[in-house]
Write a protein that holds these residues in place. Structure first.
Motif, PDB file in Angstrom:
ATOM      1  N   LEU A   1       9.857  -7.758   1.081  1.00 21.27           N
ATOM      2  CA  LEU A   1      10.170  -7.187  -0.175  1.00 21.27           C
ATOM      3  C   LEU A   1      10.238  -8.300  -1.389  1.00 21.27           C
ATOM      4  CD1 LEU A   1      11.805  -3.749   0.166  1.00 21.27           C
ATOM      5  CD2 LEU A   1       9.358  -4.042  -0.916  1.00 21.27           C
ATOM      6  N   ARG A   2      11.285  -9.251  -0.923  1.00 22.26           N
ATOM      7  CA  ARG A   2      11.816 -10.335  -1.753  1.00 22.26           C
ATOM      8  C   ARG A   2      10.482 -11.337  -1.747  1.00 22.26           C
ATOM      9  NH1 ARG A   2      16.199  -9.725   1.600  1.00 22.26           N
ATOM     10  NH2 ARG A   2      15.943 -11.583   2.543  1.00 22.26           N
ATOM     11  N   GLN A   3       9.643 -11.424  -0.584  1.00 20.69           N
ATOM     12  CA  GLN A   3       8.554 -12.299  -0.836  1.00 20.69           C
ATOM     13  C   GLN A   3       7.615 -11.639  -1.784  1.00 20.69           C
ATOM     14  OE1 GLN A   3       8.458 -15.527   0.565  1.00 20.69           O
ATOM     15  NE2 GLN A   3      10.640 -14.867   0.834  1.00 20.69           N
ATOM     16  N   LEU A   4       7.354 -10.296  -1.487  1.00 15.08           N
ATOM     17  CA  LEU A   4       6.464  -9.897  -2.496  1.00 15.08           C
ATOM     18  C   LEU A   4       6.764  -9.924  -4.033  1.00 15.08           C
ATOM     19  CD1 LEU A   4       5.715  -6.624  -0.239  1.00 15.08           C
ATOM     20  CD2 LEU A   4       3.877  -8.523  -0.899  1.00 15.08           C
TER      21      LEU A   4
ATOM     22  N   ALA B   1       0.818  -1.419   0.108  1.00 16.01           N
ATOM     23  CA  ALA B   1       0.163  -0.213   0.118  1.00 16.01           C
ATOM     24  C   ALA B   1       0.873   1.294  -0.129  1.00 16.01           C
ATOM     25  CB  ALA B   1      -0.942  -0.187   1.209  1.00 16.01           C
ATOM     26  N   THR B   2       1.790   1.316   0.671  1.00 15.77           N
ATOM     27  CA  THR B   2       2.883   2.585   0.881  1.00 15.77           C
ATOM     28  C   THR B   2       3.493   2.677  -0.592  1.00 15.77           C
ATOM     29  OG1 THR B   2       3.070   2.001   3.320  1.00 15.77           O
ATOM     30  CG2 THR B   2       4.913   3.343   2.062  1.00 15.77           C
ATOM     31  N   LEU B   3       4.211   1.487  -1.197  1.00 15.49           N
ATOM     32  CA  LEU B   3       4.593   1.647  -2.570  1.00 15.49           C
ATOM     33  C   LEU B   3       3.515   2.302  -3.495  1.00 15.49           C
ATOM     34  CD1 LEU B   3       6.867  -1.472  -2.612  1.00 15.49           C
ATOM     35  CD2 LEU B   3       7.672   0.824  -2.459  1.00 15.49           C
ATOM     36  N   ARG B   4       2.111   1.906  -3.261  1.00 17.89           N
ATOM     37  CA  ARG B   4       1.193   2.359  -4.280  1.00 17.89           C
ATOM     38  C   ARG B   4       0.970   3.742  -3.947  1.00 17.89           C
ATOM     39  NH1 ARG B   4      -2.608  -3.165  -4.166  1.00 17.89           N
ATOM     40  NH2 ARG B   4      -1.102  -4.185  -5.712  1.00 17.89           N
ATOM     41  N   HIS B   5       0.875   4.180  -2.975  1.00 21.11           N
ATOM     42  CA  HIS B   5       0.435   5.371  -2.409  1.00 21.11           C
ATOM     43  C   HIS B   5       1.493   6.655  -2.703  1.00 21.11           C
ATOM     44  CE1 HIS B   5      -2.824   3.468   0.417  1.00 21.11           C
ATOM     45  NE2 HIS B   5      -2.846   3.470  -0.907  1.00 21.11           N
ATOM     46  N   ASP B   6       2.797   6.118  -2.151  1.00 19.37           N
ATOM     47  CA  ASP B   6       4.008   6.991  -2.259  1.00 19.37           C
ATOM     48  C   ASP B   6       4.925   6.975  -3.187  1.00 19.37           C
ATOM     49  OD1 ASP B   6       2.528   8.039   0.357  1.00 19.37           O
ATOM     50  OD2 ASP B   6       3.650   6.752   1.539  1.00 19.37           O
ATOM     51  N   GLY B   7       4.970   5.829  -3.929  1.00 18.89           N
ATOM     52  CA  GLY B   7       5.854   5.749  -4.894  1.00 18.89           C
ATOM     53  C   GLY B   7       6.796   4.897  -4.581  1.00 18.89           C
ATOM     54  N   PRO B   8       8.098   4.740  -5.441  1.00 18.68           N
ATOM     55  CA  PRO B   8       9.120   3.762  -5.060  1.00 18.68           C
ATOM     56  C   PRO B   8       9.854   4.207  -3.735  1.00 18.68           C
ATOM     57  CG  PRO B   8       9.244   4.370  -7.631  1.00 18.68           C
ATOM     58  CD  PRO B   8       8.027   5.372  -6.676  1.00 18.68           C
ATOM     59  N   ALA B   9      10.359   2.982  -3.169  1.00 14.79           N
ATOM     60  CA  ALA B   9      11.402   3.184  -1.967  1.00 14.79           C
ATOM     61  C   ALA B   9      12.406   2.275  -1.811  1.00 14.79           C
ATOM     62  CB  ALA B   9      10.285   3.504  -0.826  1.00 14.79           C
ATOM     63  N   THR B  10      13.284   2.363  -1.046  1.00 18.16           N
ATOM     64  CA  THR B  10      14.066   1.376  -0.458  1.00 18.16           C
ATOM     65  C   THR B  10      13.599   0.523   0.649  1.00 18.16           C
ATOM     66  OG1 THR B  10      15.318   2.722   0.909  1.00 18.16           O
ATOM     67  CG2 THR B  10      16.143   2.681  -1.158  1.00 18.16           C
ATOM     68  N   ALA B  11      14.214  -0.528   1.027  1.00 16.41           N
ATOM     69  CA  ALA B  11      13.769  -1.294   2.307  1.00 16.41           C
ATOM     70  C   ALA B  11      14.140  -0.558   3.489  1.00 16.41           C
ATOM     71  CB  ALA B  11      14.317  -2.752   2.185  1.00 16.41           C
ATOM     72  N   SER B  12      15.129   0.349   3.451  1.00 14.50           N
ATOM     73  CA  SER B  12      15.427   1.097   4.308  1.00 14.50           C
ATOM     74  C   SER B  12      14.185   2.117   4.729  1.00 14.50           C
ATOM     75  CB  SER B  12      16.709   1.767   4.447  1.00 14.50           C
ATOM     76  OG  SER B  12      17.658   0.749   4.399  1.00 14.50           O
ATOM     77  N   GLN B  13      14.027   2.767   3.460  1.00 11.20           N
ATOM     78  CA  GLN B  13      12.910   3.885   3.637  1.00 11.20           C
ATOM     79  C   GLN B  13      11.608   3.379   4.143  1.00 11.20           C
ATOM     80  OE1 GLN B  13      13.485   5.007  -0.474  1.00 11.20           O
ATOM     81  NE2 GLN B  13      14.413   6.761  -0.044  1.00 11.20           N
ATOM     82  N   LEU B  14      11.133   2.216   3.761  1.00 12.50           N
ATOM     83  CA  LEU B  14       9.891   1.562   4.141  1.00 12.50           C
ATOM     84  C   LEU B  14      10.145   1.089   5.760  1.00 12.50           C
ATOM     85  CD1 LEU B  14       9.005  -0.781   1.005  1.00 12.50           C
ATOM     86  CD2 LEU B  14       8.012   1.096   1.803  1.00 12.50           C
ATOM     87  N   ALA B  15      11.010   0.670   6.006  1.00 12.27           N
ATOM     88  CA  ALA B  15      11.268   0.314   7.417  1.00 12.27           C
ATOM     89  C   ALA B  15      11.040   1.708   8.370  1.00 12.27           C
ATOM     90  CB  ALA B  15      12.628  -0.277   7.823  1.00 12.27           C
ATOM     91  N   GLU B  16      11.476   2.529   7.831  1.00 12.76           N
ATOM     92  CA  GLU B  16      11.633   3.901   8.866  1.00 12.76           C
ATOM     93  C   GLU B  16      10.069   4.434   8.771  1.00 12.76           C
ATOM     94  OE1 GLU B  16      13.230   8.649   8.536  1.00 12.76           O
ATOM     95  OE2 GLU B  16      14.369   6.784   7.752  1.00 12.76           O
ATOM     96  N   ARG B  17       9.241   4.165   7.430  1.00 13.20           N
ATOM     97  CA  ARG B  17       8.003   4.843   7.486  1.00 13.20           C
ATOM     98  C   ARG B  17       7.125   3.864   8.214  1.00 13.20           C
ATOM     99  NH1 ARG B  17       7.680   5.587   0.860  1.00 13.20           N
ATOM    100  NH2 ARG B  17       9.163   7.207   0.736  1.00 13.20           N
ATOM    101  N   LEU B  18       7.299   2.558   8.384  1.00 13.28           N
ATOM    102  CA  LEU B  18       6.498   1.668   8.871  1.00 13.28           C
ATOM    103  C   LEU B  18       6.868   1.391  10.244  1.00 13.28           C
ATOM    104  CD1 LEU B  18       5.630  -0.469   5.633  1.00 13.28           C
ATOM    105  CD2 LEU B  18       4.366   1.316   6.749  1.00 13.28           C
ATOM    106  N   GLY B  19       7.908   1.715  10.640  1.00 14.87           N
ATOM    107  CA  GLY B  19       8.344   1.395  12.186  1.00 14.87           C
ATOM    108  C   GLY B  19       9.018   0.069  12.297  1.00 14.87           C
ATOM    109  N   GLU B  20       9.453  -0.522  11.277  1.00 14.69           N
ATOM    110  CA  GLU B  20       9.819  -1.997  11.120  1.00 14.69           C
ATOM    111  C   GLU B  20      11.494  -1.921  11.062  1.00 14.69           C
ATOM    112  OE1 GLU B  20       8.250  -4.872  11.464  1.00 14.69           O
ATOM    113  OE2 GLU B  20       6.206  -3.579  11.801  1.00 14.69           O
ATOM    114  N   SER B  21      12.224  -3.109  10.945  1.00 17.54           N
ATOM    115  CA  SER B  21      13.736  -3.231  10.749  1.00 17.54           C
ATOM    116  C   SER B  21      13.864  -3.298   9.417  1.00 17.54           C
ATOM    117  CB  SER B  21      14.195  -4.306  11.369  1.00 17.54           C
ATOM    118  OG  SER B  21      13.829  -5.520  10.934  1.00 17.54           O
TER     119      SER B  21
END
Length: 194
Positions: free
Chosen positions: A61-64, A33-53
């Motif tokens: 991401l590899r599973q997706l 959902a974040t990639l669809r709404h906010d556009g491309p990102a790295t694993a680190s950027q997604l981790a920061e946005r979503l409060g994950e490692s």
């Protein structure tokens, strides 16, 4: 008089039992959902946005990607930095998955639908919590409504299709000054009569 070209339809991925099981994880659903709404990102950027490692987001991401939901984002990043983007504009849920013979598929369907409902609730709550910081113009341009209609299942399906058609006409309007990303949720479901 020339005919107006039809608005391009969004590219939607229809879920089957295999792809549903690959997507049905709360973090994967939120990352997509974040990639669809906010556009491309790295694993680190997604981790920061979503409060994950970043290790967790990288794994998911590899599973997706293995299930065809995300792909490399060309033209982003340098060196070893890997950027990801959603492979489709949206996901369609086949109601048959709720009735699948495999309990794992039924469980994945239940998790997926509940996570989507949770995301919708969180988005609405975030809007309500921040609405005071938006202009009156945007406050008037927002809506929280509900309606109770008396319909047959066929009429409800017709209404849903018409609503989707209207929403899709607005999807690819040319950019204009003051444009913001606007989330539109639709929910249509029968109630048990009292």
């Amino acid at each position: 008089m020339p005919e107006e070209p039809e608005a391009p339809q969004p590219q939607v991925r229809m879920l089957d039992a295999r792809s549903l099981r690959g997507l049905a994880h709360p973090l994967r659903i939120r990352m997509l959902a974040t990639l669809r709404h906010d556009g491309p990102a790295t694993a680190s950027q997604l981790a920061e946005r979503l409060g994950e490692s970043s290790g967790s987001t990288s794994y998911h991401l590899r599973q997706l990607a293995a299930h065809g939901f995300v792909e490399d984002a060309p033209g982003h990043g340098k060196g070893r930095e890997r950027w990801w983007q959603a492979a489709h504009d949206g996901t369609a849920f086949d109601e048959k998955l709720i009735y699948d013979e495999d309990p794992a598929t039924r469980g994945a369907a239940d998790l997926f639908l509940h996570e989507i409902a949770t995301i919708h609730t969180q988005e609405l709550s975030t809007w309500l919590g921040n609405a005071h910081s938006w202009s009156q113009e945007w406050r008037r341009g927002s809506d929280i409504s509900d309606f109770t209609l008396h319909l047959t299942a066929a009429q409800s399906l017709e209404l849903i299709r018409e609503l989707h058609d209207v929403i899709n006409r607005y999807r690819d309007l040319p950019p204009a000054e003051g444009t913001k990303s606007v989330r539109v949720h639709t929910h249509a479901f029968p109630r048990t009569s009292e």
